[in-house]
Design a protein around this motif. Structure first.
Motif, PDB file in Angstrom:
ATOM      1  N   UNK A 233      34.363 -31.022 -13.273  1.00 53.34           N
ATOM      2  CA  UNK A 233      33.315 -30.063 -12.900  1.00 53.34           C
ATOM      3  C   UNK A 233      32.614 -29.498 -14.130  1.00 53.34           C
ATOM      4  N   UNK A 234      33.394 -29.263 -15.183  1.00 53.46           N
ATOM      5  CA  UNK A 234      32.806 -28.696 -16.403  1.00 53.46           C
ATOM      6  C   UNK A 234      31.759 -29.649 -16.990  1.00 53.46           C
ATOM      7  N   UNK A 235      31.935 -30.926 -16.713  1.00 52.43           N
ATOM      8  CA  UNK A 235      31.017 -31.905 -17.288  1.00 52.43           C
ATOM      9  C   UNK A 235      29.911 -32.288 -16.319  1.00 52.43           C
ATOM     10  N   UNK A 236      29.796 -31.499 -15.250  1.00 50.97           N
ATOM     11  CA  UNK A 236      28.850 -31.859 -14.201  1.00 50.97           C
ATOM     12  C   UNK A 236      27.407 -31.939 -14.698  1.00 50.97           C
ATOM     13  N   UNK A 237      27.040 -31.007 -15.590  1.00 50.57           N
ATOM     14  CA  UNK A 237      25.635 -31.025 -16.051  1.00 50.57           C
ATOM     15  C   UNK A 237      25.344 -32.274 -16.872  1.00 50.57           C
ATOM     16  N   UNK A 238      26.296 -32.604 -17.742  1.00 52.44           N
ATOM     17  CA  UNK A 238      26.114 -33.816 -18.547  1.00 52.44           C
ATOM     18  C   UNK A 238      26.056 -35.050 -17.639  1.00 52.44           C
ATOM     19  N   UNK A 239      27.017 -35.125 -16.707  1.00 52.75           N
ATOM     20  CA  UNK A 239      27.046 -36.290 -15.809  1.00 52.75           C
ATOM     21  C   UNK A 239      25.767 -36.324 -14.972  1.00 52.75           C
ATOM     22  N   UNK A 240      25.298 -35.135 -14.566  1.00 53.33           N
ATOM     23  CA  UNK A 240      24.070 -35.072 -13.762  1.00 53.33           C
ATOM     24  C   UNK A 240      22.880 -35.642 -14.523  1.00 53.33           C
ATOM     25  N   UNK A 241      22.796 -35.330 -15.827  1.00 52.06           N
ATOM     26  CA  UNK A 241      21.673 -35.843 -16.621  1.00 52.06           C
ATOM     27  C   UNK A 241      21.740 -37.368 -16.695  1.00 52.06           C
ATOM     28  N   UNK A 242      22.948 -37.896 -16.917  1.00 54.54           N
ATOM     29  CA  UNK A 242      23.078 -39.360 -16.998  1.00 54.54           C
ATOM     30  C   UNK A 242      22.673 -39.979 -15.649  1.00 54.54           C
ATOM     31  N   UNK A 243      23.204 -39.423 -14.554  1.00 50.87           N
ATOM     32  CA  UNK A 243      22.930 -40.021 -13.247  1.00 50.87           C
ATOM     33  C   UNK A 243      21.441 -39.920 -12.909  1.00 50.87           C
ATOM     34  N   UNK A 244      20.842 -38.776 -13.220  1.00 49.38           N
ATOM     35  CA  UNK A 244      19.408 -38.627 -12.956  1.00 49.38           C
ATOM     36  C   UNK A 244      18.609 -39.665 -13.756  1.00 49.38           C
ATOM     37  N   UNK A 245      18.986 -39.855 -15.001  1.00 53.72           N
ATOM     38  CA  UNK A 245      18.318 -40.859 -15.833  1.00 53.72           C
ATOM     39  C   UNK A 245      18.465 -42.243 -15.218  1.00 53.72           C
ATOM     40  N   UNK A 246      19.667 -42.541 -14.720  1.00 55.39           N
ATOM     41  CA  UNK A 246      19.903 -43.861 -14.131  1.00 55.39           C
ATOM     42  C   UNK A 246      19.061 -44.041 -12.864  1.00 55.39           C
ATOM     43  N   UNK A 247      18.938 -42.948 -12.089  1.00 58.40           N
ATOM     44  CA  UNK A 247      18.118 -43.043 -10.873  1.00 58.40           C
ATOM     45  C   UNK A 247      16.658 -43.320 -11.271  1.00 58.40           C
ATOM     46  N   UNK A 248      16.193 -42.626 -12.328  1.00 60.43           N
ATOM     47  CA  UNK A 248      14.819 -42.867 -12.782  1.00 60.43           C
ATOM     48  C   UNK A 248      14.633 -44.319 -13.211  1.00 60.43           C
ATOM     49  N   UNK A 249      15.682 -44.875 -13.791  1.00 60.31           N
ATOM     50  CA  UNK A 249      15.612 -46.279 -14.215  1.00 60.31           C
ATOM     51  C   UNK A 249      15.434 -47.193 -12.998  1.00 60.31           C
ATOM     52  N   UNK A 250      16.146 -46.875 -11.911  1.00 65.01           N
ATOM     53  CA  UNK A 250      16.004 -47.682 -10.693  1.00 65.01           C
ATOM     54  C   UNK A 250      14.567 -47.542 -10.155  1.00 65.01           C
TER      55      UNK A 250
END
Ligand code: ASP
Length: 441
Positions: A233-250
Protein backbone atom coordinates in the motif's frame (compact mmCIF):
# COMPACT_ATOMS: atom_id res chain seq x y z
CA UNK A 1 -24.10 -24.32 -26.31
CA UNK A 2 -21.57 -21.90 -27.80
CA UNK A 3 -18.15 -22.47 -26.39
CA UNK A 4 -16.77 -19.66 -24.26
CA UNK A 5 -14.00 -17.83 -26.15
CA UNK A 6 -10.48 -18.61 -25.05
CA UNK A 7 -9.72 -15.21 -23.58
CA UNK A 8 -12.81 -15.44 -21.35
CA UNK A 9 -11.79 -18.89 -20.21
CA UNK A 10 -8.32 -17.61 -19.35
CA UNK A 11 -9.70 -14.55 -17.59
CA UNK A 12 -12.02 -16.66 -15.47
CA UNK A 13 -9.10 -18.96 -14.61
CA UNK A 14 -7.06 -15.93 -13.52
CA UNK A 15 -9.81 -14.47 -11.35
CA UNK A 16 -10.52 -17.79 -9.68
CA UNK A 17 -6.77 -18.22 -9.11
CA UNK A 18 -6.55 -14.83 -7.38
CA UNK A 19 -9.58 -15.55 -5.19
CA UNK A 20 -8.29 -19.02 -4.35
CA UNK A 21 -4.87 -17.57 -3.50
CA UNK A 22 -6.44 -15.07 -1.10
CA UNK A 23 -8.52 -17.74 0.57
CA UNK A 24 -5.40 -19.88 0.99
CA UNK A 25 -3.48 -17.06 2.65
CA UNK A 26 -6.16 -17.08 5.36
CA UNK A 27 -5.53 -20.65 6.47
CA UNK A 28 -2.36 -21.95 8.11
CA UNK A 29 -1.64 -24.71 5.66
CA UNK A 30 -2.75 -22.65 2.62
CA UNK A 31 0.65 -21.33 1.50
CA UNK A 32 2.29 -24.74 1.66
CA UNK A 33 -0.64 -26.37 -0.11
CA UNK A 34 -0.50 -23.91 -3.00
CA UNK A 35 3.25 -24.13 -3.41
CA UNK A 36 3.33 -27.94 -3.16
CA UNK A 37 0.21 -28.88 -5.08
CA UNK A 38 -1.02 -25.99 -7.22
CA UNK A 39 2.00 -23.96 -8.34
CA UNK A 40 3.73 -26.92 -10.05
CA UNK A 41 0.89 -27.04 -12.60
CA UNK A 42 1.65 -23.48 -13.62
CA UNK A 43 5.37 -24.18 -13.71
CA UNK A 44 4.83 -27.15 -16.04
CA UNK A 45 2.74 -24.97 -18.36
CA UNK A 46 5.46 -22.30 -18.56
CA UNK A 47 8.08 -24.97 -19.18
CA UNK A 48 6.02 -26.44 -22.01
CA UNK A 49 5.74 -23.05 -23.68
CA UNK A 50 9.47 -22.46 -23.33
CA UNK A 51 10.12 -25.97 -24.62
CA UNK A 52 8.63 -25.17 -27.98
CA UNK A 53 9.95 -21.62 -28.30
CA UNK A 54 13.26 -22.49 -29.97
CA UNK A 55 11.86 -25.08 -32.45
CA UNK A 56 9.10 -22.60 -33.31
CA UNK A 57 11.50 -19.73 -33.93
CA UNK A 58 13.71 -21.88 -36.14
CA UNK A 59 10.90 -23.47 -38.15
CA UNK A 60 8.93 -20.31 -38.66
CA UNK A 61 11.91 -18.08 -39.40
CA UNK A 62 13.29 -20.52 -42.00
CA UNK A 63 9.84 -20.73 -43.55
CA UNK A 64 9.39 -16.97 -43.42
CA UNK A 65 12.73 -16.16 -45.04
CA UNK A 66 12.66 -18.90 -47.63
CA UNK A 67 9.17 -17.83 -48.71
CA UNK A 68 10.50 -14.34 -49.43
CA UNK A 69 12.28 -15.41 -52.61
CA UNK A 70 14.38 -12.26 -52.52
CA UNK A 71 16.93 -11.08 -49.94
CA UNK A 72 16.27 -7.38 -50.43
CA UNK A 73 12.76 -7.91 -49.00
CA UNK A 74 14.29 -9.31 -45.85
CA UNK A 75 16.61 -6.33 -45.52
CA UNK A 76 13.60 -4.08 -45.92
CA UNK A 77 11.69 -5.83 -43.13
CA UNK A 78 14.76 -5.97 -40.87
CA UNK A 79 15.60 -2.27 -41.09
CA UNK A 80 11.99 -1.16 -40.57
CA UNK A 81 11.57 -3.46 -37.60
CA UNK A 82 14.62 -2.17 -35.75
CA UNK A 83 13.82 1.49 -36.44
CA UNK A 84 10.20 1.17 -35.31
CA UNK A 85 11.28 -0.73 -32.19
CA UNK A 86 13.62 2.10 -31.25
CA UNK A 87 10.90 4.71 -31.80
CA UNK A 88 8.30 2.88 -29.67
CA UNK A 89 10.81 2.35 -26.87
CA UNK A 90 11.80 6.02 -26.81
CA UNK A 91 8.08 6.96 -26.70
CA UNK A 92 7.61 4.58 -23.76
CA UNK A 93 10.53 5.98 -21.76
CA UNK A 94 9.41 9.55 -22.47
CA UNK A 95 5.88 8.80 -21.24
CA UNK A 96 7.34 7.25 -18.07
CA UNK A 97 9.67 10.17 -17.38
CA UNK A 98 6.98 12.74 -18.03
CA UNK A 99 4.59 11.07 -15.62
CA UNK A 100 7.07 10.50 -12.81
CA UNK A 101 8.27 14.10 -13.02
CA UNK A 102 4.76 15.51 -12.99
CA UNK A 103 3.33 13.21 -10.33
CA UNK A 104 6.48 12.94 -8.15
CA UNK A 105 5.47 9.76 -6.29
CA UNK A 106 8.87 9.64 -4.52
CA UNK A 107 8.31 12.88 -2.65
CA UNK A 108 5.31 11.53 -0.80
CA UNK A 109 7.06 8.56 0.75
CA UNK A 110 7.87 8.94 4.45
CA UNK A 111 11.23 8.32 6.13
CA UNK A 112 9.55 5.66 8.20
CA UNK A 113 8.39 3.72 5.14
CA UNK A 114 11.85 4.02 3.58
CA UNK A 115 13.41 2.58 6.73
CA UNK A 116 10.89 -0.22 6.88
CA UNK A 117 11.35 -1.13 3.22
CA UNK A 118 15.12 -0.99 3.60
CA UNK A 119 15.08 -3.21 6.67
CA UNK A 120 12.78 -5.71 4.99
CA UNK A 121 14.35 -5.95 1.57
CA UNK A 122 17.88 -4.46 1.35
CA UNK A 123 19.47 -7.73 2.47
CA UNK A 124 16.86 -9.88 0.74
CA UNK A 125 18.24 -12.58 -1.55
CA UNK A 126 16.05 -11.24 -4.36
CA UNK A 127 17.68 -7.81 -4.21
CA UNK A 128 21.25 -8.99 -3.74
CA UNK A 129 20.99 -11.48 -6.60
CA UNK A 130 19.79 -8.70 -8.91
CA UNK A 131 22.76 -6.53 -7.91
CA UNK A 132 25.18 -9.37 -8.55
CA UNK A 133 23.67 -10.14 -11.93
CA UNK A 134 23.86 -6.47 -12.90
CA UNK A 135 27.53 -6.21 -12.02
CA UNK A 136 28.22 -9.30 -14.13
CA UNK A 137 26.42 -7.79 -17.15
CA UNK A 138 28.02 -4.37 -16.76
CA UNK A 139 31.65 -5.42 -16.90
CA UNK A 140 31.54 -5.76 -20.69
CA UNK A 141 32.51 -3.39 -23.54
CA UNK A 142 30.06 -1.42 -25.72
CA UNK A 143 30.12 -3.87 -28.64
CA UNK A 144 29.84 -6.91 -26.43
CA UNK A 145 26.16 -7.38 -27.21
CA UNK A 146 26.94 -7.67 -30.95
CA UNK A 147 29.68 -10.18 -30.18
CA UNK A 148 27.26 -12.09 -27.97
CA UNK A 149 24.74 -12.28 -30.77
CA UNK A 150 27.03 -14.47 -32.88
CA UNK A 151 27.08 -18.09 -31.71
CA UNK A 152 30.19 -20.23 -32.04
CA UNK A 153 28.17 -23.39 -31.75
CA UNK A 154 24.69 -23.56 -33.22
CA UNK A 155 23.58 -26.51 -31.14
CA UNK A 156 24.83 -24.96 -27.92
CA UNK A 157 22.83 -21.81 -28.76
CA UNK A 158 19.72 -23.87 -29.39
CA UNK A 159 20.08 -25.58 -26.07
CA UNK A 160 19.71 -22.39 -24.06
CA UNK A 161 16.57 -20.24 -24.12
CA UNK A 162 18.59 -17.24 -22.99
CA UNK A 163 20.49 -17.34 -26.26
CA UNK A 164 17.48 -16.58 -28.42
CA UNK A 165 19.28 -13.84 -30.36
CA UNK A 166 22.03 -16.31 -31.26
CA UNK A 167 19.44 -18.73 -32.55
CA UNK A 168 17.82 -15.97 -34.59
CA UNK A 169 21.24 -15.05 -36.01
CA UNK A 170 21.95 -18.64 -37.04
CA UNK A 171 18.49 -19.15 -38.50
CA UNK A 172 18.53 -15.94 -40.53
CA UNK A 173 21.94 -16.99 -41.88
CA UNK A 174 20.54 -20.41 -42.76
CA UNK A 175 17.41 -18.96 -44.39
CA UNK A 176 19.38 -16.47 -46.48
CA UNK A 177 21.75 -19.19 -47.64
CA UNK A 178 18.75 -21.30 -48.62
CA UNK A 179 17.50 -18.43 -50.76
CA UNK A 180 20.92 -18.19 -52.40
CA UNK A 181 21.15 -21.83 -53.46
CA UNK A 182 17.86 -21.53 -55.32
CA UNK A 183 14.41 -22.96 -54.82
CA UNK A 184 15.07 -26.37 -56.32
CA UNK A 185 18.09 -27.21 -54.18
CA UNK A 186 16.58 -25.81 -51.00
CA UNK A 187 13.29 -27.66 -51.43
CA UNK A 188 13.92 -30.73 -49.23
CA UNK A 189 15.08 -28.60 -46.31
CA UNK A 190 12.22 -26.16 -46.81
CA UNK A 191 9.66 -28.97 -46.80
CA UNK A 192 11.14 -30.26 -43.58
CA UNK A 193 10.90 -26.90 -41.84
CA UNK A 194 7.41 -26.21 -43.23
CA UNK A 195 6.19 -29.43 -41.76
CA UNK A 196 8.01 -28.82 -38.45
CA UNK A 197 6.34 -25.42 -38.31
CA UNK A 198 2.85 -26.91 -38.64
CA UNK A 199 3.60 -29.49 -36.00
CA UNK A 200 4.93 -26.96 -33.51
CA UNK A 201 1.91 -24.71 -34.03
CA UNK A 202 -0.30 -27.68 -33.22
CA UNK A 203 1.74 -28.15 -30.05
CA UNK A 204 0.92 -24.56 -29.14
CA UNK A 205 -2.77 -25.38 -29.62
CA UNK A 206 -2.55 -28.39 -27.37
CA UNK A 207 -0.68 -26.54 -24.65
CA UNK A 208 -3.18 -23.68 -24.82
CA UNK A 209 -6.04 -26.05 -24.08
CA UNK A 210 -4.71 -26.16 -20.55
CA UNK A 211 -4.16 -22.40 -20.29
CA UNK A 212 -7.26 -21.58 -18.19
CA UNK A 213 -6.16 -24.10 -15.53
CA UNK A 214 -2.52 -23.10 -15.73
CA UNK A 215 -3.21 -19.40 -15.16
CA UNK A 216 -5.32 -20.37 -12.15
CA UNK A 217 -2.25 -22.11 -10.69
CA UNK A 218 0.14 -19.33 -11.65
CA UNK A 219 -1.93 -16.56 -10.11
CA UNK A 220 -2.76 -18.49 -6.95
CA UNK A 221 1.03 -18.93 -6.60
CA UNK A 222 1.69 -15.21 -7.09
CA UNK A 223 -0.91 -14.25 -4.48
CA UNK A 224 0.38 -16.56 -1.76
CA UNK A 225 3.97 -15.46 -2.27
CA UNK A 226 3.34 -11.70 -2.39
CA UNK A 227 4.80 -9.46 0.31
CA UNK A 228 3.43 -7.55 3.29
CA UNK A 229 0.16 -5.81 2.24
CA UNK A 230 1.03 -2.65 4.24
CA UNK A 231 4.24 -2.19 2.29
CA UNK A 232 2.39 -2.81 -0.95
CA UNK A 233 0.00 0.00 0.00
CA UNK A 234 2.84 2.38 0.81
CA UNK A 235 4.07 1.96 -2.74
CA UNK A 236 0.67 2.49 -4.26
CA UNK A 237 1.48 5.91 -5.72
CA UNK A 238 4.63 4.68 -7.38
CA UNK A 239 2.89 1.57 -8.70
CA UNK A 240 -0.02 3.75 -9.86
CA UNK A 241 2.33 5.93 -11.92
CA UNK A 242 3.88 2.88 -13.59
CA UNK A 243 0.48 1.32 -14.32
CA UNK A 244 -0.94 4.59 -15.65
CA UNK A 245 2.09 4.95 -17.92
CA UNK A 246 1.59 1.39 -19.17
CA UNK A 247 -2.08 2.08 -19.87
CA UNK A 248 -1.07 5.17 -21.87
CA UNK A 249 1.31 2.97 -23.82
CA UNK A 250 -1.57 0.64 -24.74
CA UNK A 251 -3.55 3.71 -25.84
CA UNK A 252 -0.54 4.72 -27.94
CA UNK A 253 -0.56 1.29 -29.62
CA UNK A 254 -4.25 1.53 -30.42
CA UNK A 255 -3.64 4.89 -32.07
CA UNK A 256 -0.73 3.43 -34.04
CA UNK A 257 -2.82 0.42 -35.11
CA UNK A 258 -5.73 2.50 -36.29
CA UNK A 259 -3.68 5.17 -38.04
CA UNK A 260 -1.05 2.97 -39.69
CA UNK A 261 -2.98 -0.19 -40.45
CA UNK A 262 -6.55 1.20 -40.62
CA UNK A 263 -7.77 -1.73 -38.52
CA UNK A 264 -10.12 -1.41 -35.58
CA UNK A 265 -7.87 -1.18 -32.49
CA UNK A 266 -10.45 -2.91 -30.27
CA UNK A 267 -10.55 -5.83 -32.63
CA UNK A 268 -6.74 -5.91 -32.41
CA UNK A 269 -6.82 -5.94 -28.60
CA UNK A 270 -9.47 -8.65 -28.53
CA UNK A 271 -7.58 -10.92 -30.91
CA UNK A 272 -4.28 -10.49 -29.09
CA UNK A 273 -5.84 -10.80 -25.61
CA UNK A 274 -4.95 -14.47 -24.92
CA UNK A 275 -1.27 -13.54 -25.41
CA UNK A 276 -1.67 -10.52 -23.14
CA UNK A 277 -3.33 -12.58 -20.43
CA UNK A 278 -0.54 -15.13 -20.60
CA UNK A 279 2.08 -12.40 -20.49
CA UNK A 280 0.40 -11.17 -17.32
CA UNK A 281 0.23 -14.63 -15.76
CA UNK A 282 3.77 -15.76 -16.66
CA UNK A 283 5.69 -12.42 -16.53
CA UNK A 284 7.74 -13.66 -19.43
CA UNK A 285 7.62 -12.47 -23.03
CA UNK A 286 9.77 -15.44 -24.04
CA UNK A 287 7.31 -17.95 -22.62
CA UNK A 288 4.44 -16.06 -24.26
CA UNK A 289 6.15 -15.92 -27.67
CA UNK A 290 4.60 -19.08 -29.18
CA UNK A 291 1.12 -17.78 -28.36
CA UNK A 292 1.89 -14.27 -29.59
CA UNK A 293 3.04 -15.74 -32.91
CA UNK A 294 -0.05 -17.88 -33.23
CA UNK A 295 -2.41 -14.99 -32.48
CA UNK A 296 -0.66 -12.51 -34.74
CA UNK A 297 -0.46 -14.87 -37.71
CA UNK A 298 -3.75 -16.71 -37.53
CA UNK A 299 -6.02 -14.22 -35.82
CA UNK A 300 -4.67 -10.89 -37.03
CA UNK A 301 -3.46 -11.85 -40.47
CA UNK A 302 0.21 -10.82 -40.35
CA UNK A 303 2.13 -12.86 -42.91
CA UNK A 304 4.65 -15.31 -41.55
CA UNK A 305 7.38 -13.62 -43.60
CA UNK A 306 7.03 -10.66 -41.25
CA UNK A 307 5.91 -12.16 -37.94
CA UNK A 308 8.54 -14.89 -37.91
CA UNK A 309 11.26 -12.25 -37.72
CA UNK A 310 9.60 -9.32 -35.99
CA UNK A 311 8.16 -11.24 -33.02
CA UNK A 312 11.16 -13.30 -31.81
CA UNK A 313 13.43 -10.30 -32.25
CA UNK A 314 10.88 -8.14 -30.45
CA UNK A 315 10.55 -10.58 -27.56
CA UNK A 316 14.25 -10.21 -26.89
CA UNK A 317 15.05 -6.61 -27.74
CA UNK A 318 11.81 -4.61 -27.70
CA UNK A 319 10.55 -4.04 -24.18
CA UNK A 320 8.51 -0.88 -24.06
CA UNK A 321 6.84 -1.71 -20.75
CA UNK A 322 10.17 -2.55 -19.15
CA UNK A 323 11.86 0.63 -20.29
CA UNK A 324 8.92 2.78 -19.18
CA UNK A 325 9.14 1.13 -15.77
CA UNK A 326 12.90 1.68 -15.62
CA UNK A 327 12.44 5.40 -16.29
CA UNK A 328 9.78 5.74 -13.59
CA UNK A 329 11.64 3.57 -11.06
CA UNK A 330 14.98 5.37 -11.51
CA UNK A 331 13.42 8.78 -10.93
CA UNK A 332 11.19 7.52 -8.11
CA UNK A 333 14.16 6.09 -6.22
CA UNK A 334 16.10 9.32 -6.73
CA UNK A 335 13.16 11.39 -5.48
CA UNK A 336 12.63 9.19 -2.43
CA UNK A 337 16.30 9.19 -1.43
CA UNK A 338 16.81 12.89 -2.16
CA UNK A 339 19.19 12.40 -5.07
CA UNK A 340 18.76 15.38 -7.42
CA UNK A 341 18.51 14.70 -11.13
CA UNK A 342 19.43 17.23 -13.81
CA UNK A 343 17.84 17.39 -17.27
CA UNK A 344 21.03 15.76 -18.59
CA UNK A 345 20.56 12.89 -16.15
CA UNK A 346 17.05 12.34 -17.48
CA UNK A 347 18.39 12.24 -21.04
CA UNK A 348 20.94 9.69 -19.88
CA UNK A 349 18.04 7.64 -18.50
CA UNK A 350 16.36 7.68 -21.94
CA UNK A 351 19.52 6.37 -23.57
CA UNK A 352 20.47 3.76 -21.01
CA UNK A 353 16.90 2.52 -20.57
CA UNK A 354 16.73 2.08 -24.35
CA UNK A 355 19.90 -0.01 -24.29
CA UNK A 356 18.81 -1.76 -21.11
CA UNK A 357 15.55 -2.85 -22.67
CA UNK A 358 17.50 -4.35 -25.55
CA UNK A 359 19.75 -6.12 -23.07
CA UNK A 360 17.02 -7.33 -20.69
CA UNK A 361 16.18 -11.00 -20.92
CA UNK A 362 12.54 -11.83 -21.61
CA UNK A 363 12.06 -13.51 -18.24
CA UNK A 364 10.48 -12.50 -14.92
CA UNK A 365 12.33 -9.78 -13.05
CA UNK A 366 14.91 -9.04 -15.74
CA UNK A 367 13.86 -5.40 -15.89
CA UNK A 368 15.02 -4.85 -12.34
CA UNK A 369 18.52 -6.13 -13.08
CA UNK A 370 18.92 -3.61 -15.86
CA UNK A 371 17.48 -0.88 -13.64
CA UNK A 372 20.72 -1.10 -11.65
CA UNK A 373 22.65 -0.20 -14.78
CA UNK A 374 20.31 2.73 -15.49
CA UNK A 375 20.81 3.99 -11.92
CA UNK A 376 24.57 3.70 -12.18
CA UNK A 377 24.61 5.64 -15.44
CA UNK A 378 23.22 8.71 -13.63
CA UNK A 379 25.87 8.46 -10.93
CA UNK A 380 23.61 7.00 -8.26
CA UNK A 381 25.82 6.20 -5.22
CA UNK A 382 26.83 2.53 -5.29
CA UNK A 383 26.35 2.10 -1.55
CA UNK A 384 22.70 3.14 -1.86
CA UNK A 385 21.82 0.79 -4.72
CA UNK A 386 20.55 -1.96 -2.42
CA UNK A 387 18.35 0.57 -0.60
CA UNK A 388 17.05 1.87 -3.93
CA UNK A 389 16.04 -1.59 -5.10
CA UNK A 390 14.58 -2.41 -1.69
CA UNK A 391 12.22 0.55 -2.12
CA UNK A 392 10.54 -0.93 -5.16
CA UNK A 393 11.03 -4.65 -4.59
CA UNK A 394 7.71 -5.27 -2.83
CA UNK A 395 5.67 -4.30 -5.89
CA UNK A 396 8.05 -5.57 -8.52
CA UNK A 397 6.21 -8.79 -9.31
CA UNK A 398 2.80 -7.22 -10.01
CA UNK A 399 4.46 -4.47 -12.04
CA UNK A 400 6.49 -7.09 -13.91
CA UNK A 401 3.22 -8.78 -14.87
CA UNK A 402 1.80 -5.51 -16.18
CA UNK A 403 4.92 -4.42 -18.07
CA UNK A 404 5.20 -7.82 -19.75
CA UNK A 405 1.68 -7.29 -21.17
CA UNK A 406 2.90 -4.04 -22.71
CA UNK A 407 6.09 -5.68 -24.01
CA UNK A 408 4.05 -8.31 -25.83
CA UNK A 409 1.43 -5.86 -27.12
CA UNK A 410 4.22 -3.63 -28.44
CA UNK A 411 5.74 -6.49 -30.42
CA UNK A 412 2.36 -7.40 -31.89
CA UNK A 413 1.67 -3.76 -32.84
CA UNK A 414 5.02 -3.37 -34.57
CA UNK A 415 4.52 -6.62 -36.47
CA UNK A 416 1.24 -5.24 -37.82
CA UNK A 417 2.79 -1.92 -38.81
CA UNK A 418 5.75 -3.57 -40.54
CA UNK A 419 3.43 -6.03 -42.29
CA UNK A 420 1.19 -3.24 -43.52
CA UNK A 421 4.17 -1.25 -44.78
CA UNK A 422 5.39 -4.15 -46.93
CA UNK A 423 1.88 -5.18 -47.97
CA UNK A 424 1.85 -8.37 -45.91
CA UNK A 425 -1.15 -7.74 -43.68
CA UNK A 426 -3.86 -10.05 -44.97
CA UNK A 427 -7.01 -11.73 -43.79
CA UNK A 428 -6.85 -13.77 -40.56
CA UNK A 429 -6.96 -17.54 -41.07
CA UNK A 430 -8.43 -18.60 -37.77
CA UNK A 431 -8.03 -22.22 -36.80
CA UNK A 432 -9.85 -23.56 -33.79
CA UNK A 433 -7.76 -24.43 -30.78
CA UNK A 434 -9.29 -27.84 -30.48
CA UNK A 435 -9.18 -28.87 -34.14
CA UNK A 436 -8.86 -32.66 -34.23
CA UNK A 437 -8.95 -32.79 -30.46
CA UNK A 438 -11.12 -35.85 -30.37
CA UNK A 439 -8.29 -37.74 -32.05
CA UNK A 440 -5.99 -37.02 -29.11
CA UNK A 441 -8.26 -37.44 -26.15
N1 ASP B 1 9.36 -9.87 -17.51
C1 ASP B 1 9.61 -8.97 -18.60
C2 ASP B 1 9.43 -9.69 -19.92
O1 ASP B 1 9.63 -10.88 -19.99
C3 ASP B 1 10.96 -8.35 -18.52
C4 ASP B 1 11.00 -7.42 -17.31
O2 ASP B 1 10.53 -6.29 -17.44
O3 ASP B 1 11.45 -7.85 -16.25
O4 ASP B 1 9.09 -9.08 -20.90
Amino acid sequence: MRKLELHWQILIGMLLGIVFGFVMTQVDWGKGFVSDWIQPLGTIFVKLLKLIAIPLIIASLVKGISDLKDISKFRNIGVRTILIYIVTTVVAISIGLLMVNVMTPGNGISEETITKLTETYAGDAGVTSKLEEASRQKSSGPLQFVVDMVPENALAAMSNNKLMLQVIFFTVFLGISMLLIGEKNAKPLKNFFDSLNDVVLKMVDLIMLTAPYAVFALLAGVVVSSGDPDLLLALLRYAGVVVLGLVLMIVFYTIVVSSFTKKNPFWFLKEISPAQLLAFSTSSSAATLPVTMERVEEHIGVDKEVSSFVLPVGATINMDGTSLYQGVAAVFISQALGFDLTFGDQLTIVLTALLASIGSAAVPGAGMVMLVIVLESIGFPADKLAIGLALIFAVDRPLDMCRTVVNVTGDATVSMVVAKSVDKLGKPKVKEWDDHLEEVI
